[in-house]
Scaffold this motif. Structure first.
Motif, PDB file in Angstrom:
ATOM      1  N   PRO A   1      30.819  53.056-148.791  1.00 24.67           N
ATOM      2  CA  PRO A   1      32.106  52.477-149.163  1.00 24.67           C
ATOM      3  C   PRO A   1      33.219  52.961-148.236  1.00 24.67           C
ATOM      4  CG  PRO A   1      31.390  54.083-150.810  1.00 24.67           C
ATOM      5  CD  PRO A   1      30.298  53.970-149.800  1.00 24.67           C
ATOM      6  N   LYS A   2      34.175  52.081-147.978  1.00 27.87           N
ATOM      7  CA  LYS A   2      35.317  52.432-147.123  1.00 27.87           C
ATOM      8  C   LYS A   2      36.528  51.676-147.629  1.00 27.87           C
ATOM      9  CE  LYS A   2      37.146  54.420-143.541  1.00 27.87           C
ATOM     10  NZ  LYS A   2      37.384  55.831-143.548  1.00 27.87           N
ATOM     11  N   ARG A   3      37.592  52.389-147.898  1.00 34.30           N
ATOM     12  CA  ARG A   3      38.842  51.772-148.352  1.00 34.30           C
ATOM     13  C   ARG A   3      39.485  50.989-147.208  1.00 34.30           C
ATOM     14  NH1 ARG A   3      40.690  54.016-153.270  1.00 34.30           N
ATOM     15  NH2 ARG A   3      39.530  55.882-153.822  1.00 34.30           N
TER      16      ARG A   3
ATOM     17  N   GLY B   1      34.395  45.876-147.928  1.00 34.17           N
ATOM     18  CA  GLY B   1      34.606  47.222-148.427  1.00 34.17           C
ATOM     19  C   GLY B   1      33.479  48.200-148.165  1.00 34.17           C
ATOM     20  N   LEU B   2      32.460  47.782-147.401  1.00 37.42           N
ATOM     21  CA  LEU B   2      31.317  48.649-147.124  1.00 37.42           C
ATOM     22  C   LEU B   2      31.023  48.684-145.632  1.00 37.42           C
ATOM     23  CD1 LEU B   2      28.892  47.246-149.841  1.00 37.42           C
ATOM     24  CD2 LEU B   2      30.073  49.443-149.933  1.00 37.42           C
ATOM     25  N   VAL B   3      30.780  49.864-145.099  1.00 31.14           N
ATOM     26  CA  VAL B   3      30.238  49.945-143.741  1.00 31.14           C
ATOM     27  C   VAL B   3      28.813  49.416-143.845  1.00 31.14           C
ATOM     28  CG1 VAL B   3      29.642  51.442-141.813  1.00 31.14           C
ATOM     29  CG2 VAL B   3      31.610  52.008-143.245  1.00 31.14           C
TER      30      VAL B   3
ATOM     31  N   ARG C   1      13.469  48.043-141.786  1.00 27.77           N
ATOM     32  CA  ARG C   1      14.419  47.520-142.768  1.00 27.77           C
ATOM     33  C   ARG C   1      15.533  46.690-142.141  1.00 27.77           C
ATOM     34  NH1 ARG C   1      16.822  51.523-146.767  1.00 27.77           N
ATOM     35  NH2 ARG C   1      17.561  49.540-147.561  1.00 27.77           N
ATOM     36  N   GLN C   2      15.555  46.561-140.807  1.00 24.60           N
ATOM     37  CA  GLN C   2      16.643  45.856-140.130  1.00 24.60           C
ATOM     38  C   GLN C   2      16.726  44.379-140.522  1.00 24.60           C
ATOM     39  OE1 GLN C   2      19.212  46.854-137.984  1.00 24.60           O
ATOM     40  NE2 GLN C   2      18.637  48.909-138.606  1.00 24.60           N
ATOM     41  N   ASP C   3      15.619  43.754-140.867  1.00 18.42           N
ATOM     42  CA  ASP C   3      15.619  42.323-141.179  1.00 18.42           C
ATOM     43  C   ASP C   3      15.626  42.018-142.675  1.00 18.42           C
ATOM     44  OD1 ASP C   3      15.599  41.587-138.479  1.00 18.42           O
ATOM     45  OD2 ASP C   3      13.426  41.778-138.379  1.00 18.42           O
ATOM     46  N   GLU C   4      15.775  43.030-143.510  1.00 18.66           N
ATOM     47  CA  GLU C   4      15.817  42.812-144.957  1.00 18.66           C
ATOM     48  C   GLU C   4      17.055  42.020-145.343  1.00 18.66           C
ATOM     49  OE1 GLU C   4      15.761  46.471-147.103  1.00 18.66           O
ATOM     50  OE2 GLU C   4      13.683  46.898-146.596  1.00 18.66           O
ATOM     51  N   ASP C   5      16.944  41.240-146.374  1.00 13.57           N
ATOM     52  CA  ASP C   5      18.119  40.565-146.918  1.00 13.57           C
ATOM     53  C   ASP C   5      19.060  41.623-147.483  1.00 13.57           C
ATOM     54  OD1 ASP C   5      17.148  38.044-146.330  1.00 13.57           O
ATOM     55  OD2 ASP C   5      16.246  37.760-148.300  1.00 13.57           O
ATOM     56  N   ALA C   6      20.342  41.443-147.223  1.00 13.80           N
ATOM     57  CA  ALA C   6      21.332  42.391-147.721  1.00 13.80           C
ATOM     58  C   ALA C   6      21.520  42.227-149.221  1.00 13.80           C
ATOM     59  CB  ALA C   6      22.656  42.175-147.002  1.00 13.80           C
ATOM     60  N   LEU C   7      21.812  43.332-149.889  1.00 15.26           N
ATOM     61  CA  LEU C   7      22.159  43.272-151.310  1.00 15.26           C
ATOM     62  C   LEU C   7      23.539  42.644-151.448  1.00 15.26           C
ATOM     63  CD1 LEU C   7      21.136  46.868-152.442  1.00 15.26           C
ATOM     64  CD2 LEU C   7      19.945  44.738-152.967  1.00 15.26           C
ATOM     65  N   PRO C   8      23.846  42.045-152.581  1.00 12.39           N
ATOM     66  CA  PRO C   8      25.221  41.581-152.802  1.00 12.39           C
ATOM     67  C   PRO C   8      26.191  42.752-152.622  1.00 12.39           C
ATOM     68  CG  PRO C   8      23.765  40.780-154.532  1.00 12.39           C
ATOM     69  CD  PRO C   8      22.973  41.763-153.709  1.00 12.39           C
ATOM     70  N   ALA C   9      27.355  42.472-152.032  1.00 10.85           N
ATOM     71  CA  ALA C   9      28.304  43.530-151.670  1.00 10.85           C
ATOM     72  C   ALA C   9      28.705  44.393-152.860  1.00 10.85           C
ATOM     73  CB  ALA C   9      29.533  42.921-151.008  1.00 10.85           C
ATOM     74  N   ASP C  10      28.938  43.789-154.026  1.00  9.56           N
ATOM     75  CA  ASP C  10      29.368  44.594-155.171  1.00  9.56           C
ATOM     76  C   ASP C  10      28.258  45.541-155.634  1.00  9.56           C
ATOM     77  OD1 ASP C  10      27.888  42.383-156.084  1.00  9.56           O
ATOM     78  OD2 ASP C  10      28.927  42.325-158.005  1.00  9.56           O
ATOM     79  N   LEU C  11      27.014  45.080-155.636  1.00 11.23           N
ATOM     80  CA  LEU C  11      25.892  45.932-156.019  1.00 11.23           C
ATOM     81  C   LEU C  11      25.684  47.037-154.988  1.00 11.23           C
ATOM     82  CD1 LEU C  11      23.492  46.683-157.775  1.00 11.23           C
ATOM     83  CD2 LEU C  11      22.145  44.944-156.564  1.00 11.23           C
ATOM     84  N   ALA C  12      25.715  46.688-153.704  1.00 11.81           N
ATOM     85  CA  ALA C  12      25.548  47.686-152.640  1.00 11.81           C
ATOM     86  C   ALA C  12      26.656  48.738-152.727  1.00 11.81           C
ATOM     87  CB  ALA C  12      25.544  47.014-151.276  1.00 11.81           C
ATOM     88  N   GLY C  13      27.873  48.307-153.018  1.00 15.47           N
ATOM     89  CA  GLY C  13      28.989  49.236-153.152  1.00 15.47           C
ATOM     90  C   GLY C  13      28.795  50.205-154.292  1.00 15.47           C
ATOM     91  N   ARG C  14      28.360  49.698-155.435  1.00 11.64           N
ATOM     92  CA  ARG C  14      28.133  50.577-156.587  1.00 11.64           C
ATOM     93  C   ARG C  14      27.004  51.557-156.317  1.00 11.64           C
ATOM     94  NH1 ARG C  14      27.558  46.296-160.788  1.00 11.64           N
ATOM     95  NH2 ARG C  14      28.812  44.850-159.623  1.00 11.64           N
TER      96      ARG C  14
END
Length: 143
Positions: A100-102, A62-64, A123-136
């Protein structure tokens, strides 16, 4: 500056940027030249604009979250005899700011002005945030 456009596509089956990268690094996703490719039924009508600097922006959970530069379009024939378009991609995956993207089907054109910016190089090598947190966070404009 010359006119160009991007594509945006859901990455079905990917749980993260890393799983998308693992797929495109696999032999199954590569063409005879060893470059990753995404095969689709439809040929982009705006081919010249896409090949003038465009990328595929990938929607994951749900996220670009990232993009891959489009190198060329190849005609391929499937096992069923139907001709399709292979979008040949640069193997480098560039992380972008999350947006966010529907859900939608297929791919869509994405104007450069609507595309999320690339994350800075550091920042390219940073660990990604969990999808739900990143979305919010993206919904409130923090990411």
């Amino acid at each position: 500056m010359d006119k160009f456009t991007h594509l945006i596509k859901l990455s079905v089956g990917s749980d993260s940027v890393e799983s998308l990268g693992a797929w495109y690094a696999s032999r199954a996703a590569k063409g005879p030249d060893g470059l990753p490719r995404h095969v689709t039924r439809m040929w982009p009508r705006r081919e010249a604009e896409l090949l003038n600097g465009g990328s595929i922006f990938w929607v994951i959970k749900g996220l670009v979250q990232c993009r891959m530069r489009v190198l060329r379009l190849d005609r391929v024939t499937g096992h069923d005899g139907i001709e399709r378009c292979a979008i040949v991609l640069d193997p480098e995956i560039v992380r972008t700011a999350t947006a966010p993207k529907r859900p939608f089907q297929g791919w869509r054109y994405l104007a450069p002005s609507d595309a999320p910016p690339d994350l800075p190089e550091h920042r390219q090598d940073e660990d990604a945030l969990p999808a739900d947190l990143a979305g919010r966070l993206a919904e409130i404009g923090v990411l």
